[in-house]
Write an enzyme that holds these catalytic residues in place. Structure first.
Site, PDB file in Angstrom:
ATOM      1  N   HIS A  66       0.843  -1.201   0.000  1.00  0.00           N
ATOM      2  CA  HIS A  66       0.000   0.000   0.000  1.00  0.00           C
ATOM      3  C   HIS A  66       0.876   1.247   0.000  1.00  0.00           C
ATOM      4  O   HIS A  66       0.452   2.320  -0.420  1.00  0.00           O
ATOM      5  CB  HIS A  66      -0.966   0.011   1.193  1.00  0.00           C
ATOM      6  CG  HIS A  66      -0.313   0.304   2.511  1.00  0.00           C
ATOM      7  ND1 HIS A  66       0.512  -0.608   3.134  1.00  0.00           N
ATOM      8  CD2 HIS A  66      -0.341   1.388   3.303  1.00  0.00           C
ATOM      9  CE1 HIS A  66       0.962  -0.076   4.267  1.00  0.00           C
ATOM     10  NE2 HIS A  66       0.460   1.137   4.386  1.00  0.00           N
ATOM     11  N   LYS A  71       9.579  -2.919   3.507  1.00  0.00           N
ATOM     12  CA  LYS A  71      10.728  -2.788   4.397  1.00  0.00           C
ATOM     13  C   LYS A  71      10.665  -3.855   5.474  1.00  0.00           C
ATOM     14  O   LYS A  71       9.608  -4.095   6.046  1.00  0.00           O
ATOM     15  CB  LYS A  71      10.655  -1.391   5.058  1.00  0.00           C
ATOM     16  CG  LYS A  71      11.857  -1.030   5.864  1.00  0.00           C
ATOM     17  CD  LYS A  71      12.900  -0.341   5.006  1.00  0.00           C
ATOM     18  CE  LYS A  71      14.230  -0.202   5.683  1.00  0.00           C
ATOM     19  NZ  LYS A  71      15.035  -1.422   5.720  1.00  0.00           N
ATOM     20  N   LYS A  95       3.763  -1.917  12.005  1.00  0.00           N
ATOM     21  CA  LYS A  95       4.798  -1.135  12.695  1.00  0.00           C
ATOM     22  C   LYS A  95       5.084   0.170  11.943  1.00  0.00           C
ATOM     23  O   LYS A  95       5.107   1.252  12.525  1.00  0.00           O
ATOM     24  CB  LYS A  95       6.064  -2.004  12.746  1.00  0.00           C
ATOM     25  CG  LYS A  95       7.157  -1.503  13.621  1.00  0.00           C
ATOM     26  CD  LYS A  95       8.338  -2.467  13.622  1.00  0.00           C
ATOM     27  CE  LYS A  95       7.976  -3.834  14.174  1.00  0.00           C
ATOM     28  NZ  LYS A  95       9.135  -4.730  14.322  1.00  0.00           N
ATOM     29  N   LYS A 107       9.703  -8.928   4.927  1.00  0.00           N
ATOM     30  CA  LYS A 107      10.635  -9.646   5.803  1.00  0.00           C
ATOM     31  C   LYS A 107      11.321 -10.746   5.005  1.00  0.00           C
ATOM     32  O   LYS A 107      10.740 -11.276   4.062  1.00  0.00           O
ATOM     33  CB  LYS A 107       9.897 -10.271   6.990  1.00  0.00           C
ATOM     34  CG  LYS A 107      10.786 -10.586   8.167  1.00  0.00           C
ATOM     35  CD  LYS A 107      11.029  -9.335   9.017  1.00  0.00           C
ATOM     36  CE  LYS A 107      11.943  -9.582  10.174  1.00  0.00           C
ATOM     37  NZ  LYS A 107      12.011  -8.416  11.064  1.00  0.00           N
ATOM     38  N   SER A 363      16.163   3.195  10.045  1.00  0.00           N
ATOM     39  CA  SER A 363      16.375   2.687   8.685  1.00  0.00           C
ATOM     40  C   SER A 363      15.771   3.656   7.670  1.00  0.00           C
ATOM     41  O   SER A 363      16.338   3.887   6.595  1.00  0.00           O
ATOM     42  CB  SER A 363      15.695   1.336   8.498  1.00  0.00           C
ATOM     43  OG  SER A 363      16.517   0.315   9.004  1.00  0.00           O
TER      44      SER A 363
HETATM   45  P1  NAD Z   1      20.627 -10.919  17.586  1.00  0.00           P
HETATM   46  O1  NAD Z   1      20.905 -12.115  16.782  1.00  0.00           O
HETATM   47  O2  NAD Z   1      21.573  -9.769  17.534  1.00  0.00           O
HETATM   48  O3  NAD Z   1      20.444 -11.299  19.142  1.00  0.00           O
HETATM   49  C1  NAD Z   1      19.564 -12.253  19.647  1.00  0.00           C
HETATM   50  C2  NAD Z   1      20.200 -12.833  20.907  1.00  0.00           C
HETATM   51  O4  NAD Z   1      19.243 -13.674  21.563  1.00  0.00           O
HETATM   52  C3  NAD Z   1      21.426 -13.698  20.602  1.00  0.00           C
HETATM   53  O5  NAD Z   1      22.514 -13.258  21.396  1.00  0.00           O
HETATM   54  C4  NAD Z   1      20.966 -15.114  20.974  1.00  0.00           C
HETATM   55  O6  NAD Z   1      22.012 -15.922  21.444  1.00  0.00           O
HETATM   56  C5  NAD Z   1      19.940 -14.822  22.065  1.00  0.00           C
HETATM   57  N1  NAD Z   1      18.981 -15.906  22.287  1.00  0.00           N
HETATM   58  C6  NAD Z   1      18.470 -16.786  21.404  1.00  0.00           C
HETATM   59  N2  NAD Z   1      17.606 -17.619  21.998  1.00  0.00           N
HETATM   60  C7  NAD Z   1      17.585 -17.289  23.300  1.00  0.00           C
HETATM   61  C8  NAD Z   1      16.890 -17.792  24.440  1.00  0.00           C
HETATM   62  N3  NAD Z   1      16.028 -18.802  24.332  1.00  0.00           N
HETATM   63  N4  NAD Z   1      17.110 -17.198  25.638  1.00  0.00           N
HETATM   64  C9  NAD Z   1      17.968 -16.166  25.760  1.00  0.00           C
HETATM   65  N5  NAD Z   1      18.649 -15.636  24.702  1.00  0.00           N
HETATM   66  C10 NAD Z   1      18.466 -16.184  23.499  1.00  0.00           C
HETATM   67  O7  NAD Z   1      19.151 -10.456  17.141  1.00  0.00           O
HETATM   68  P2  NAD Z   1      18.483  -9.036  17.353  1.00  0.00           P
HETATM   69  O8  NAD Z   1      18.681  -8.245  16.106  1.00  0.00           O
HETATM   70  O9  NAD Z   1      18.866  -8.475  18.675  1.00  0.00           O
HETATM   71  O10 NAD Z   1      16.932  -9.448  17.362  1.00  0.00           O
HETATM   72  C11 NAD Z   1      16.282  -9.926  18.534  1.00  0.00           C
HETATM   73  C12 NAD Z   1      14.785  -9.782  18.364  1.00  0.00           C
HETATM   74  O11 NAD Z   1      14.457  -8.407  18.116  1.00  0.00           O
HETATM   75  C13 NAD Z   1      14.176 -10.564  17.196  1.00  0.00           C
HETATM   76  O12 NAD Z   1      12.873 -10.977  17.563  1.00  0.00           O
HETATM   77  C14 NAD Z   1      14.090  -9.535  16.101  1.00  0.00           C
HETATM   78  O13 NAD Z   1      13.090  -9.846  15.148  1.00  0.00           O
HETATM   79  C15 NAD Z   1      13.713  -8.306  16.914  1.00  0.00           C
HETATM   80  N6  NAD Z   1      14.005  -7.031  16.246  1.00  0.00           N
HETATM   81  C16 NAD Z   1      15.273  -6.709  15.854  1.00  0.00           C
HETATM   82  C17 NAD Z   1      15.520  -5.480  15.245  1.00  0.00           C
HETATM   83  C18 NAD Z   1      16.907  -5.015  14.894  1.00  0.00           C
HETATM   84  O14 NAD Z   1      17.065  -3.832  14.529  1.00  0.00           O
HETATM   85  N7  NAD Z   1      17.917  -5.834  14.983  1.00  0.00           N
HETATM   86  C19 NAD Z   1      14.451  -4.590  15.009  1.00  0.00           C
HETATM   87  C20 NAD Z   1      13.177  -4.955  15.419  1.00  0.00           C
HETATM   88  C21 NAD Z   1      12.956  -6.173  16.034  1.00  0.00           C
END
Ligand code: NAD
Length: 472
Positions: A66, A71, A95, A107, A363
């Site tokens: 839309h 993104k 979002k 995604k 972003s």
């Molecule tokens: P990342 O890979 O940098 O970090 C995730 C961390 O979680 C890792 O260190 C991993 O070892 C740990 N982990 C995995 N399973 C686990 C568990 N069961 N218990 C404890 N720790 C655990 O990823 P991220 O970019 O920080 O993303 C984390 C979440 O945030 C995801 O759901 C992602 O979709 C969301 N998110 C990320 C962004 C971004 O800008 N990176 C933006 C919006 C949403």
């Protein structure tokens, strides 16, 4: 742990339907908003370091066009599947709408465990995935713009922009094909910490709302609030940093190998360095190891920040959660059953699709920078500093007094890129928090903040469809 029966997309649809009842829109329009428009499921071969050929499974989903481009991040995880990518893409649509970022939701996901691959293998996988997206017209600054997510970061975004620009020579806006890039590749200052900082701004705003805090039986403000963080990756690390710097006490941090607890607070950088050195978060000096990583979710605290993966809080452990506020830094960390339990228990859930929007907001700033081909602040910084110097000089002359050096430096400072990005993010998160709370207050039958956030998102997406002239 992930439950095999869990259907993430269905749970997003359930939340959508729950909120749609509080809107006035036509059934057909609501169906269109909910649907995933384009799904690209692919398989491609990659030769591994030992000479073996591995067939890689990957996805890119464009939930809604839309507004374009679409993104959303790219995830590297063994748990990736089409359902998960569809759910995450649809959350991106909502979002972006809530934080007024003019993009549709998308995604991507590659089903690999990045820890099991060398950097060279990861590079080959990322570059081949990008080439597949180019072939099918699923990437481009005006089409679909990926970003980092779970398991990916600046390095992978560099490989993506490099592959894209070599396949599209001469495309002047090519740097805008992906965000979350290193600064040298067209990134923006402040992107790395953006999601964690946005989580902090959102929760701080909620904690500054007297009527909300009164309902929760907590004092106003963030200072001295006890915080538990799950996941010390990009989002968890930066959330911990900004909560600590804001005066909160990070009492526990959980990683997949275990969790640690320290009543007078943990420093995320020290814990990160300890984990890097020893290979585990456990046995951090002065802290107590918890028996299981998931025990951290049930610790005594004020604010719980799940920042790892989806469905970590469900019907089985939700009754044991002690926090009064849960800030969904990860996407989808609560199951719908957990949501219902928290509504009954009067616990405030600050929902993912707006709370972790800091990443997509910055972003958007990065994409604008790429299209304008100029760094933020380059045009006005010096002008602003000269003007401030002139005004201060005049005031000092009139008053016959001089301000201190510290004050002078503060007043004279013209905004750098990082100042502008942080202030744009703060404005966005505060504005979104208030907008959602206003919708919630205006309709007392809305049961929770997540539903209010969905109502906010649905209204905005619906209006843009109506304005396109497609629906009455
Ligand atoms: P990342 O890979 O940098 O970090 C995730 C961390 O979680 C890792 O260190 C991993 O070892 C740990 N982990 C995995 N399973 C686990 C568990 N069961 N218990 C404890 N720790 C655990 O990823 P991220 O970019 O920080 O993303 C984390 C979440 O945030 C995801 O759901 C992602 O979709 C969301 N998110 C990320 C962004 C971004 O800008 N990176 C933006 C919006 C949403």
């Amino acid at each position: 742990m992930l439950n095999e029966q869990y259907n993430f997309f269905e749970s997003v649809e359930q939340s959508f339907d729950k909120a749609a009842k509080f809107t006035k829109w036509d059934k057909g329009l609501l169906e269109q908003i909910k649907a995933c428009n384009s799904i690209y499921s692919m398989k491609f071969p990659v030769k591994m370091d030992d000479g073996r050929i591995e067939v890689i499974e990957a996805y890119r989903v464009q939930h809604s066009q839309h507004k374009t481009p679409c993104k959303g991040g790219i995830r590297f995880s063994n748990a990736v599947n089409q359902d998960e990518v569809m759910a995450l893409a649809s959350l991106m649509t909502y979002k972006c709408a809530i934080v007024n970022v003019p993009f549709g939701g998308g995604k991507g996901g590659i089903k690999i465990d990045p820890r099991q691959h060398s950097a060279y293998e990861l590079e080959k996988i990322t570059r081949r995935y990008t080439a597949e997206l180019v072939k099918k017209n699923f990437i481009g600054p005006g089409i679909d713009v990926p970003a980092p997510d779970y398991g990916t970061g600046e390095r992978e975004m560099s490989w993506i922009v490099d592959t894209y620009t070599s396949l599209k020579p001469g495309e002047i806006d090519a740097a805008g094909c992906v965000t979350g890039k290193p600064i040298s590749q067209g990134g923006v200052h402040g992107r790395k910490e953006a999601t964690g900082l946005g989580v902090f701004f959102g929760i701080r705003e909620v904690c500054n709302m007297p009527e909300i805090m009164q309902k929760l039986g907590m004092p106003i403000g963030i200072v001295d609030k006890k915080v538990v963080i799950q996941g010390l990756g990009n989002v968890g690390y930066h959330s911990a940093k900004f909560f600590r710097e804001g005066g909160a006490i990070v009492v526990a941090i959980a990683e997949y190998e275990g969790a640690i607890y320290k009543t007078d607070g943990l420093n995320e950088e020290e814990v990160f360095q300890h984990r890097k050195k020893t290979g585990s978060i456990l046995n951090f000096p002065g802290a107590t190891n918890l028996a299981k990583s998931s025990d951290a979710l049930e610790m005594d605290c004020d604010i719980l920040i799940p920042a790892a993966l989806e469905n970590v809080i469900h019907a089985d452990n939700a009754p044991n959660v002690k926090a009064r506020i849960i800030g969904e830094a990860a996407n989808g960390p609560l199951s719908p059953e957990a949501d219902e339990i928290f509504i009954k228990r009067g616990i405030l859930v600050v929902p993912d699709m707006y709370l972790n929007a800091g990443g997509v907001t910055v972003s958007y700033f990065e994409w604008l920078k790429n299209l304008s081909h100029v760094r933020y602040g380059r045009m006005e910084k010096r002008f602003q500093e000269n003007m401030n110097k002139h005004i201060l000089g005049q005031m000092e002359n009139l008053a016959g007094k001089q301000v201190s050096k510290k004050e002078k430096d503060y007043i004279l400072h013209g905004a750098d890129e990082i100042d502008l990005v942080h202030s744009g993010l703060e404005e966005t998160m505060i504005g979104a928090t208030r907008e959602i709370m206003d919708i919630w207050h205006a309709n007392p039958s809305i049961p929770d903040m997540r539903t209010a956030a969905y109502v906010c998102a649905i209204n905005k997406v619906a209006i843009s469809y109506v304005e396109l002239g497609i629906f009455p």
